[in-house]
Design a protein around this motif. Structure first.
Motif, PDB file in Angstrom:
ATOM      1  N   GLY A  36       0.820  -1.200   0.000  1.00 38.52           N
ATOM      2  CA  GLY A  36       0.000   0.000   0.000  1.00 38.52           C
ATOM      3  C   GLY A  36       0.850   1.245   0.000  1.00 38.52           C
ATOM      4  O   GLY A  36       2.050   1.214  -0.275  1.00 38.52           O
ATOM      5  N   GLY A  37       0.250   2.374   0.333  1.00 41.07           N
ATOM      6  CA  GLY A  37       0.952   3.628   0.173  1.00 41.07           C
ATOM      7  C   GLY A  37       1.115   3.902  -1.319  1.00 41.07           C
ATOM      8  O   GLY A  37       0.291   3.518  -2.140  1.00 41.07           O
ATOM      9  N   ASP A  38       2.224   4.542  -1.683  1.00 44.78           N
ATOM     10  CA  ASP A  38       2.442   4.874  -3.103  1.00 44.78           C
ATOM     11  C   ASP A  38       3.174   3.722  -3.778  1.00 44.78           C
ATOM     12  O   ASP A  38       4.314   3.846  -4.221  1.00 44.78           O
ATOM     13  CB  ASP A  38       3.217   6.183  -3.223  1.00 44.78           C
ATOM     14  N   ARG A  39       2.516   2.561  -3.829  1.00 39.28           N
ATOM     15  CA  ARG A  39       3.065   1.374  -4.494  1.00 39.28           C
ATOM     16  C   ARG A  39       2.131   0.964  -5.632  1.00 39.28           C
ATOM     17  O   ARG A  39       0.912   1.032  -5.501  1.00 39.28           O
ATOM     18  CB  ARG A  39       3.196   0.206  -3.509  1.00 39.28           C
ATOM     19  N   ARG A  40       2.715   0.454  -6.695  1.00 34.17           N
ATOM     20  CA  ARG A  40       1.958  -0.056  -7.822  1.00 34.17           C
ATOM     21  C   ARG A  40       2.215  -1.552  -7.928  1.00 34.17           C
ATOM     22  O   ARG A  40       3.366  -1.966  -8.122  1.00 34.17           O
ATOM     23  CB  ARG A  40       2.373   0.636  -9.115  1.00 34.17           C
ATOM     24  N   PRO A  41       1.205  -2.385  -7.802  1.00 34.17           N
ATOM     25  CA  PRO A  41       1.421  -3.836  -7.863  1.00 34.17           C
ATOM     26  C   PRO A  41       2.036  -4.246  -9.204  1.00 34.17           C
ATOM     27  O   PRO A  41       1.569  -3.835 -10.272  1.00 34.17           O
ATOM     28  CB  PRO A  41       0.010  -4.414  -7.705  1.00 34.17           C
ATOM     29  N   PHE A  42       3.090  -5.045  -9.137  1.00 34.15           N
ATOM     30  CA  PHE A  42       3.748  -5.574 -10.321  1.00 34.15           C
ATOM     31  C   PHE A  42       3.615  -7.104 -10.334  1.00 34.15           C
ATOM     32  O   PHE A  42       2.933  -7.675 -11.174  1.00 34.15           O
ATOM     33  CB  PHE A  42       5.206  -5.115 -10.347  1.00 34.15           C
ATOM     34  N   VAL A  43       4.240  -7.769  -9.379  1.00 26.29           N
ATOM     35  CA  VAL A  43       4.116  -9.220  -9.247  1.00 26.29           C
ATOM     36  C   VAL A  43       3.368  -9.526  -7.958  1.00 26.29           C
ATOM     37  O   VAL A  43       3.917  -9.354  -6.871  1.00 26.29           O
ATOM     38  CB  VAL A  43       5.491  -9.926  -9.237  1.00 26.29           C
ATOM     39  N   VAL A  44       2.113  -9.882  -8.071  1.00 26.29           N
ATOM     40  CA  VAL A  44       1.327 -10.403  -6.954  1.00 26.29           C
ATOM     41  C   VAL A  44       0.834 -11.765  -7.443  1.00 26.29           C
ATOM     42  O   VAL A  44      -0.155 -11.831  -8.178  1.00 26.29           O
ATOM     43  CB  VAL A  44       0.149  -9.475  -6.581  1.00 26.29           C
ATOM     44  N   PRO A  45       1.541 -12.845  -7.117  1.00 29.58           N
ATOM     45  CA  PRO A  45       1.290 -14.138  -7.766  1.00 29.58           C
ATOM     46  C   PRO A  45      -0.168 -14.568  -7.703  1.00 29.58           C
ATOM     47  O   PRO A  45      -0.817 -14.511  -6.653  1.00 29.58           O
ATOM     48  CB  PRO A  45       2.183 -15.101  -6.971  1.00 29.58           C
ATOM     49  N   ASP A  46      -0.679 -14.965  -8.861  1.00 32.88           N
ATOM     50  CA  ASP A  46      -2.029 -15.504  -8.951  1.00 32.88           C
ATOM     51  C   ASP A  46      -2.026 -16.650  -9.953  1.00 32.88           C
ATOM     52  O   ASP A  46      -0.970 -17.052 -10.458  1.00 32.88           O
ATOM     53  CB  ASP A  46      -3.044 -14.423  -9.325  1.00 32.88           C
ATOM     54  N   ALA A  86       6.042  -8.056  -5.530  1.00 32.85           N
ATOM     55  CA  ALA A  86       6.930  -6.975  -5.969  1.00 32.85           C
ATOM     56  C   ALA A  86       6.081  -5.795  -6.423  1.00 32.85           C
ATOM     57  O   ALA A  86       5.012  -5.984  -7.040  1.00 32.85           O
ATOM     58  CB  ALA A  86       7.837  -7.449  -7.098  1.00 32.85           C
ATOM     59  N   TYR A  87       6.583  -4.574  -6.165  1.00 30.35           N
ATOM     60  CA  TYR A  87       5.821  -3.355  -6.428  1.00 30.35           C
ATOM     61  C   TYR A  87       6.737  -2.264  -6.970  1.00 30.35           C
ATOM     62  O   TYR A  87       7.934  -2.198  -6.626  1.00 30.35           O
ATOM     63  CB  TYR A  87       5.183  -2.827  -5.134  1.00 30.35           C
ATOM     64  N   GLY A  88       6.150  -1.390  -7.778  1.00 30.25           N
ATOM     65  CA  GLY A  88       6.794  -0.113  -8.031  1.00 30.25           C
ATOM     66  C   GLY A  88       6.572   0.778  -6.823  1.00 30.25           C
ATOM     67  O   GLY A  88       5.429   0.925  -6.366  1.00 30.25           O
ATOM     68  N   TRP A  89       7.647   1.373  -6.317  1.00 35.14           N
ATOM     69  CA  TRP A  89       7.568   2.114  -5.046  1.00 35.14           C
ATOM     70  C   TRP A  89       7.955   3.567  -5.260  1.00 35.14           C
ATOM     71  O   TRP A  89       8.862   3.888  -6.030  1.00 35.14           O
ATOM     72  CB  TRP A  89       8.525   1.482  -4.027  1.00 35.14           C
ATOM     73  N   ASP A  90       7.248   4.451  -4.549  1.00 32.53           N
ATOM     74  CA  ASP A  90       7.659   5.847  -4.476  1.00 32.53           C
ATOM     75  C   ASP A  90       7.492   6.310  -3.043  1.00 32.53           C
ATOM     76  O   ASP A  90       6.680   5.770  -2.273  1.00 32.53           O
ATOM     77  CB  ASP A  90       6.833   6.717  -5.417  1.00 32.53           C
ATOM     78  N   LYS A  91       8.249   7.325  -2.694  1.00 32.72           N
ATOM     79  CA  LYS A  91       8.240   7.847  -1.329  1.00 32.72           C
ATOM     80  C   LYS A  91       6.906   8.505  -1.022  1.00 32.72           C
ATOM     81  O   LYS A  91       6.308   9.165  -1.864  1.00 32.72           O
ATOM     82  CB  LYS A  91       9.372   8.869  -1.177  1.00 32.72           C
ATOM     83  N   GLY A  92       6.441   8.317   0.215  1.00 28.42           N
ATOM     84  CA  GLY A  92       5.256   9.021   0.669  1.00 28.42           C
ATOM     85  C   GLY A  92       4.002   8.173   0.618  1.00 28.42           C
ATOM     86  O   GLY A  92       4.015   6.996   0.250  1.00 28.42           O
ATOM     87  N   LEU A  93       2.902   8.790   1.028  1.00 27.84           N
ATOM     88  CA  LEU A  93       1.603   8.143   1.065  1.00 27.84           C
ATOM     89  C   LEU A  93       0.693   8.758   0.011  1.00 27.84           C
ATOM     90  O   LEU A  93       0.991   9.814  -0.549  1.00 27.84           O
ATOM     91  CB  LEU A  93       0.963   8.294   2.450  1.00 27.84           C
ATOM     92  N   VAL A  94      -0.405   8.091  -0.232  1.00 23.27           N
ATOM     93  CA  VAL A  94      -1.455   8.640  -1.089  1.00 23.27           C
ATOM     94  C   VAL A  94      -2.708   8.738  -0.243  1.00 23.27           C
ATOM     95  O   VAL A  94      -2.859   8.041   0.757  1.00 23.27           O
ATOM     96  CB  VAL A  94      -1.698   7.743  -2.318  1.00 23.27           C
ATOM     97  N   PRO A  95      -3.635   9.635  -0.609  1.00 26.41           N
ATOM     98  CA  PRO A  95      -4.870   9.736   0.185  1.00 26.41           C
ATOM     99  C   PRO A  95      -5.625   8.402   0.185  1.00 26.41           C
ATOM    100  O   PRO A  95      -5.709   7.714  -0.832  1.00 26.41           O
ATOM    101  CB  PRO A  95      -5.663  10.823  -0.535  1.00 26.41           C
ATOM    102  N   VAL A  96      -6.166   8.057   1.343  1.00 28.65           N
ATOM    103  CA  VAL A  96      -6.954   6.830   1.471  1.00 28.65           C
ATOM    104  C   VAL A  96      -8.420   7.226   1.535  1.00 28.65           C
ATOM    105  O   VAL A  96      -8.874   7.838   2.505  1.00 28.65           O
ATOM    106  CB  VAL A  96      -6.562   6.021   2.727  1.00 28.65           C
ATOM    107  N   VAL A  97      -9.134   6.907   0.503  1.00 24.09           N
ATOM    108  CA  VAL A  97     -10.571   7.150   0.465  1.00 24.09           C
ATOM    109  C   VAL A  97     -11.245   5.790   0.602  1.00 24.09           C
ATOM    110  O   VAL A  97     -11.188   4.978  -0.321  1.00 24.09           O
ATOM    111  CB  VAL A  97     -11.006   7.829  -0.845  1.00 24.09           C
TER     112      VAL A  97
END
Length: 886
Positions: free
Chosen positions: A472-482, A636-647
């Motif tokens: 979570g946070g400012d992460r973009r899912p890349f490899v989440v095995p399914d 595995a995720y693409g990561w960036d510093k900081g949080l994003v708003p949680v709605v």
């Protein structure tokens, strides 16, 4: 003489338990004693078991039967469940066996601590500028469904002095602990509520004062609430008290909402404190308290159906949860409420570290914006986060929970260089609770690197080693095995909870591989296992479709290697959708300190920079540099510093419902087990239930728009014979676009036939020393379930009472856990015994074996009080007389 007794009057007994020495808990038993009578299964130990938040579970091989209920003396554990192979019975708690003593670890040296991490830019463990004040309040108790006795509304408040304006509120909820103790008799503790005369309530809610004082000095308003009433009564609830704890938390929050707006009578401890800012609430739960505050967060966002004991409006905003060594029996985290979970590396209670599910199981349920962090705390046990559960600090008896009585452990035995002291552990806990408060309540992202896998430490927690990872946070899912993930080379897709060794990720204990109780399979829970026999044997992982990592600064991996493994380096590269390969650099992972009693196979977060221009990425490649080894990629995720708003997404809420029906007098009937759901989108859930013959089964259910229930049919036959109620259970997991409230429900088929009468006939109620006192219990008619009665010795109305040295020593030990010497009246022991009349039978004999001695004692008596357990309502006594041998 014949005496006839009908089962009529329910009896509520207070459990009187033996106290635990301050230095150690009772040893787990080495020789269990099983009794199986129809569907009633009992396990009796020779010594008392410590009270475990994780619960005592019965298993038939790999089939989960259920959580057992403890007896008054913590030596007998009982469960009603259909059983086919008594020889396969096992006792487990949080994945570890309790009915066997583990052999000493062979050849294990003391594991090395992880290297100390660099200090963070800020230290949330530093006290703030405010002086603090402490007070308590006690309000009228509340009534909750499923709880016979009212629940207390008591709390300790620690508040800042002179802090301006309304202050954010931090609420603490302790876990399951014994509730009462005797100050005059250190050998007596109790699991009852309210505390009977002569005993004192255990102040578990006062155990977080160090953390409260730190937070209050920093300007937070804090309250720690008591949950003894829930603890004493939650053994028979389907969810182990999670809903009860949620309702208790929400009752307190409702009071604080009143007080902050000037309504109601304000207690003195609250009058002297600043007003609470109810838009900024942080919940902190320890052990079962963790599961309780998680349910409170879910219930606050999506109101539960039916009567839960709280129905008022939600006038607060829960900004985050801190979960300390938590249970999560329901595997039902609140995905849109940010969380930080403490995983104590030497936890001897919730030893499987199932709290990891608060992170892993949120994937795919909602948008994934909320930060969910796990902190692996090397050398911390379960109890010492609470000073009232810590020897030398607690007012009541307390103990170290890490596998007491077992062989010394190289990692977690007190005094080992890798084990934290109580003071060190409490300082660490307070520091990371403060970090969570600062992030979730103040949105101060300067503390984020302490929680999100960035690899820094808080000096106030030294010398503790705390490792973090997050999703979570400012992460973009890349490899989440399914199921659509493809692998090649040294990689394979593995099932986290499979019982098939060829398909399973590993047989090593891991927080990531904790199974849902009773689940035959969880196909959606997958990881990537890497195993290589030579350096350079790459593993390639390809998601179902290319993923855009535009805007991400790093590629973050949650990667695990075996406990105590040497540093293992991996080259990391990605291939984009056009086939171009990019070398990103390398990462190194060293195995966490572990032994055969710890759950140390835990994924550490490692990152490599993403160069500019990396767009849609099609595959990930990991190339080990060591000669041989194994590892596990969780995701595995693409990561960036900081949080994003949680709605918060208005997720559908799913609840397994308990439906009760009467058995009926004849004929075959079919009723449905019901799982309800709200929402109108497409929701995916997985059901777990039993097919005919008690064969575990599971199925995936997709609820389309407009569908609000899933059903499992159950068929049963009615008759006119008494039997126990029969529960046909169902459990539910959320897979996507849903959150689970009540994870366990089912169909309760209630007995609607009259209980039999019991006739008590003396067979030999007057014997000489060395003889056996005997009585026969006879039913008025055969029944379909075992009849179970429990007995205890009480002081005779007159005459000399039989003593411990007057009865067979082995019989005494088996039924009381106590030795015969020193000689004392039987009523002064923890002696307790059971009489069973099996289903289809009508009588049984019960005996008290005596022994002859050389002393002249005259006639002695034993007076035994019996009460019905199944069915309830019996209350009768027998008296036996023992004379001198000729």
């Amino acid at each position: 003489m014949r005496r006839t007794v009908a089962f009529l009057i329910p009896v509520l007994l207070a459990a009187v338990l033996p106290a635990l020495p301050a230095s150690a808990a009772p040893e787990p038993p080495s020789s269990p004693d099983w009794t199986v009578s129809g569907d009633v299964i009992r396990w009796t130990t020779s010594t008392p078991m410590p009270l475990l938040d994780a619960g005592v579970e019965f298993w038939e091989g790999d089939r989960f039967l259920g959580r057992a209920q403890e007896s008054a003396n913590l030596r007998t554990f009982t469960l009603k469940a259909a059983l086919t192979d008594p020889a396969a019975l096992q006792v487990r708690s949080a994945g570890k066996r309790l009915d066997v003593v583990q052999p000493p670890a062979a050849g294990l040296s003391v594991p090395e601590l992880p290297a100390s991490q660099p200090p963070a830019d800020v230290d949330p463990g530093t006290p703030g500028p405010y002086a603090t004040g402490t007070g308590e309040y006690a309000l009228d108790p509340i009534k909750l469904p499923e709880y016979a006795a009212p629940i207390e509304m008591e709390a300790v408040v620690v508040a800042p002095k002179g802090a301006p304006g309304k202050r954010p509120l931090v609420l603490f909820l302790h876990g399951r602990h014994f509730t009462c103790y005797s100050k005059s008799d250190p050998n007596r503790i109790l699991m009852s509520w309210p505390c009977p005369s002569g005993s004192t309530a255990v102040p578990s809610h006062q155990g977080y004062l160090k953390a409260q004082q730190l937070l209050a000095s920093q300007g937070y308003l804090t309250v720690s609430i008591s949950a003894n009433g829930v603890n004493a009564q939650d053994a028979m609830t389907a969810d182990a008290g999670a809903q009860g704890r949620s309702s208790l938390v929400r009752h307190h929050l409702a009071k604080w909402a009143d007080w902050s707006s000037g309504r109601g009578t304000v207690p003195a401890a609250v009058q002297s404190a600043p007003a609470a800012d109810m838009t900024k609430v942080l919940l902190v739960g320890h052990s079962r308290g963790g599961e309780g505050v998680n349910r409170a967060a879910t219930d606050s966002l999506t109101p539960p159906p039916g009567d839960t004991g709280f129905s008022g409006p939600v006038r607060w905003n829960i900004r985050g949860d801190v979960l300390i060594g938590p249970t999560i029996f329901g595997h039902n985290p609140a995905p849109d409420v940010p969380s930080v979970t403490f995983l104590p590396g030497c936890d001897g209670d919730v030893s499987d570290l199932q709290g990891q599910i608060f992170v892993d199981q949120t994937r795919g349920l909602s948008r994934g914006d909320a930060l969910h962090s796990a902190l692996y705390m090397v050398g911390a046990n379960h109890n010492y986060f609470n000073s009232e559960w810590t020897p030398g600090q607690a007012q009541a008896p307390a103990f170290d929970d890490f596998w007491p009585g077992q062989q010394p452990d190289p990692l977690c035995t007190p005094g080992a260089p890798t084990r934290l002291t109580a003071d060190q552990q409490q300082a660490m806990g307070a520091t990371y609770v403060a970090a969570s408060a600062r992030l979730f309540l103040g949105r101060d992202e300067s503390v984020l690197p302490l929680l999100d896998g960035s690899g820094v430490r808080a000096p106030s927690a030294d010398p503790a080693r705390v490792l973090s990872h997050a999703i979570g946070g400012d992460r973009r899912p890349f490899v989440v095995p399914d199921g659509a993930t493809q692998v090649s080379g040294s990689a394979r897709i593995c099932q986290q909870t499979s019982r098939d060794a060829a398909a399973a990720c590993s047989t090593t204990r891991s927080p990531h591989f904790v199974g849902f109780r009773g689940a035959v399979a969880q196909p959606e829970r997958l990881s990537v296992a890497l195993k290589w026999s030579a350096a350079g044997q790459a593993g390639v992982i390809t998601p179902s479709a290319p993923v855009s990592l535009n805007g991400s600064r790093d590629l973050a991996l949650r990667l695990a290697v075996p406990p105590n493994a040497a540093a293992t380096r991996f080259g990391v590269s990605v291939t984009d959708h056009s086939g171009q390969k990019r070398e990103l650099g390398s990462v190194s992972v060293t195995g966490l300190p572990g032994s055969d009693r710890t759950s140390s196979l835990w994924a550490q977060e490692v990152r490599v920079p993403l160069p500019s221009g990396v767009g849609r990425v099609a595959s990930l490649e990991l190339v080990p540099s060591s000669a041989a080894g194994e590892a596990w990629l969780i995701d595995a995720y693409g990561w960036d510093k900081g949080l994003v708003p949680v709605v918060p997404t208005r997720l559908a809420r799913v609840d397994a419902v308990v439906t009760a029906v009467d058995e009926g007098d004849s004929g075959t009937q079919t009723h449905n087990i019901v799982v309800t759901a709200t929402g109108n989108g497409t929701r995916v859930i997985r059901l777990f239930y039993n097919e005919p013959g008690n064969k575990p089964a599971t199925r995936l259910v997709t609820l389309k728009p407009g569908e609000h229930r899933a059903e499992v049919p159950v068929t049963y036959t009615g008759n006119t014979k008494w039997s126990g109620d029969v529960r046909h259970p169902v459990s539910v997991l959320a897979i996507s676009n849903a959150v689970v409230g009540s994870a366990t429900g089912g169909l309760l088929v209630r007995n609607d036939d009259a209980a039999p009468e019991v006739t008590v006939t003396p067979v030999a109620d007057s014997v000489v020393e060395g003889g056996a006192l005997k009585w026969r219990l006879t039913l008025s008619e055969p029944v379909d379930s075992p009849v179970t009665l429990g007995g205890v010795p009480v002081v005779p109305a007159s005459g000399t009472e039989l003593s411990t040295t007057d009865v067979d020593a082995e019989w005494l030990l088996r039924n009381s856990g106590e030795e015969a010497l020193p000689s004392r009246p039987l009523s002064a022991t923890q002696l307790g015994f059971y009489a069973f009349i099996r289903a289809g039978e009508t009588s049984v004999e019960f005996e008290v074996p005596t022994v002859a001695d050389a002393e002249t004692e005259g006639e002695e008596q034993v007076r035994l009080k019996f009460e019905g357990i199944s069915p309830t309502g019996t209350d009768f006594e027998v008296i036996g007389k023992v004379g001198e041998a000729a």
